[in-house]
Design a protein around this motif. Structure first.
Motif, mmCIF file in Angstrom:
data_model
loop_
_atom_site.group_PDB
_atom_site.id
_atom_site.type_symbol
_atom_site.label_atom_id
_atom_site.label_comp_id
_atom_site.label_asym_id
_atom_site.label_seq_id
_atom_site.Cartn_x
_atom_site.Cartn_y
_atom_site.Cartn_z
ATOM 1 N N GLU A 1 0.835 -1.248 0.023
ATOM 2 C CA GLU A 1 -0.031 -0.083 0.047
ATOM 3 C C GLU A 1 0.799 1.174 -0.036
ATOM 4 N N HIS B 1 -11.126 -1.133 -17.191
ATOM 5 C CA HIS B 1 -11.201 -1.967 -16.026
ATOM 6 C C HIS B 1 -11.283 -3.242 -16.413
ATOM 7 N N GLY C 1 -8.014 -9.792 -9.385
ATOM 8 C CA GLY C 1 -7.889 -8.511 -9.391
ATOM 9 C C GLY C 1 -8.443 -7.495 -10.205
ATOM 10 N N ALA D 1 -1.452 -1.702 -14.160
ATOM 11 C CA ALA D 1 -1.372 -2.296 -12.836
ATOM 12 C C ALA D 1 -2.413 -3.394 -12.745
ATOM 13 N N ILE D 2 -2.197 -4.283 -11.879
ATOM 14 C CA ILE D 2 -3.616 -5.051 -11.540
ATOM 15 C C ILE D 2 -3.658 -4.791 -9.990
ATOM 16 N N GLU D 3 -4.875 -4.044 -9.604
ATOM 17 C CA GLU D 3 -5.085 -3.687 -8.328
ATOM 18 C C GLU D 3 -6.266 -4.709 -7.617
ATOM 19 N N ILE E 1 -5.299 -6.784 -5.302
ATOM 20 C CA ILE E 1 -4.757 -8.026 -5.086
ATOM 21 C C ILE E 1 -4.865 -8.245 -3.499
ATOM 22 N N ASN F 1 -3.344 -6.498 1.174
ATOM 23 C CA ASN F 1 -3.758 -5.913 0.133
ATOM 24 C C ASN F 1 -2.444 -5.464 -0.664
ATOM 25 N N CYS F 2 -2.362 -5.422 -1.965
ATOM 26 C CA CYS F 2 -1.228 -5.148 -2.716
ATOM 27 C C CYS F 2 -1.711 -5.057 -4.074
ATOM 28 N N LYS F 3 -0.616 -4.810 -5.116
ATOM 29 C CA LYS F 3 -1.123 -4.427 -6.561
ATOM 30 C C LYS F 3 0.141 -4.990 -7.189
#
Length: 306
Positions: free
Chosen positions: A205, A237, A270, A287-289, A291, A298-300
């Motif tokens: 994050e 998206h 994601g 990006a792939i958000e 995740i 939570n991350c990307k």
């Protein structure tokens, strides 16, 4: 000639008793909302005369023009056949897009697919993005063009019957194209954002790099959920479900070096952000958000460009 136009050049064609499949295909293609190509009108005039007893029937006298784009081979690889509830029938009105008041019914459309038929082109289909394309009238497991490979849509022509041109492997002889009204049953477009084998950096994050990953498999169709056009760019998206091999980083307690500490495999879902700036002809994955990884929370995923 007036009776000919009244009979054939209408938005609703009565195809009962027209004759052979070639005649039906030709009659469907030649409406005021289709692109007339060389020979189409002449062939229908012959058909009109034959139906009214002026000449003897001869099927070879009027065949539908060949499908344009010789590289549109269909995929022979097997694919999981969707459940009945995943396939739908939709009714499309070209007037909703500011076109002529033509109405189309597309059968066998899956939830993640976008329809193109006649003069109707789904507003979500945009040049610069990659799509997999199939004929809706063909079996879902073998109806894809180009061996199921996703290709960039380069341009969409003007007029009622729009020419859709895709990126070809040949730079000087592009044969990856067709018209929106070439197929009576229509086409189904599926956006493609992520590839197998693609590598990512994992960011937390606070945007700190916490590891890296590689896409091992894509489990479900990639589905566009929304699109925005603002500030000189188009952003899509796309929902994706992936299995990735993950390598987690472990920072030294002094923060001076990074060590590969643990490897794992995770299946994640994601939201892929695919962006096409006005200055670029092709969109790229940013990006792939959204995740979630058990070890990180939570991350990307951010594409590793190195």
């Amino acid at each position: 000639m007036e009776s000919f136009f009244n009979e054939y050049i209408t938005s609703e064609l009565d195809l009962e008793g027209v004759g052979s499949p070639e005649e039906v295909l030709l009659a469907r293609r030649v409406s005021p909302y289709a692109t007339l190509r060389p020979g189409d009108l002449a062939a229908l005039v012959k058909l009109h005369h034959l139906q009214h007893g002026r000449h003897h029937h001869h099927p070879a006298a009027y065949r539908a023009p060949p499908f344009c784009g010789s590289t549109l081979q269909e995929d022979s690889d097997e694919e999981v056949i969707p459940k009945p509830e995943e396939v739908s029938e939709v009714v499309l009105h070209a007037a909703d897009q500011g076109h002529v008041p033509a109405k189309y019914t597309v059968k066998g459309l899956r939830r993640h697919e976008m329809p193109i038929i006649g003069v109707y082109v789904d507003s979500r289909v945009c040049p610069g993005f990659r799509y997999r394309v199939r004929r809706t009238g063909a079996p879902i497991n073998n109806g894809y063009f180009w061996g199921g490979k996703a290709r960039f849509l380069l341009s969409m022509g003007m007029g009622y019957g729009q020419r859709l041109t895709f990126q070809d492997d040949q730079l000087n002889n592009n044969e990856c194209y067709f018209w929106s009204d070439s197929e009576p049953e229509g086409y189904a477009f599926n956006i493609h954002a992520v590839d197998e084998g693609q590598k990512f950096l994992i960011q937390g994050e606070d945007d700190a790099v916490l590891g890296e990953g590689c896409v091992e498999a894509i489990h479900e169709p990639q589905e566009e959920t929304s699109m925005t056009a603002e500030k000189g760019r188009v952003t899509k998206h796309v929902k994706v479900t992936l299995t990735c091999s993950i390598t987690y980083y472990h920072r030294h307690h002094h923060g001076l070096m990074e060590l590969m500490a643990h490897e794992d495999q995770e299946t994640v879902t994601g939201n892929a952000l695919v962006v096409r700036p006005r200055s670029s002809a092709k969109a790229t994955l940013q990006a792939i958000e959204g995740i979630f990884l058990p070890r990180l929370g939570n991350c990307k995923f951010v594409p590793d460009v190195c």
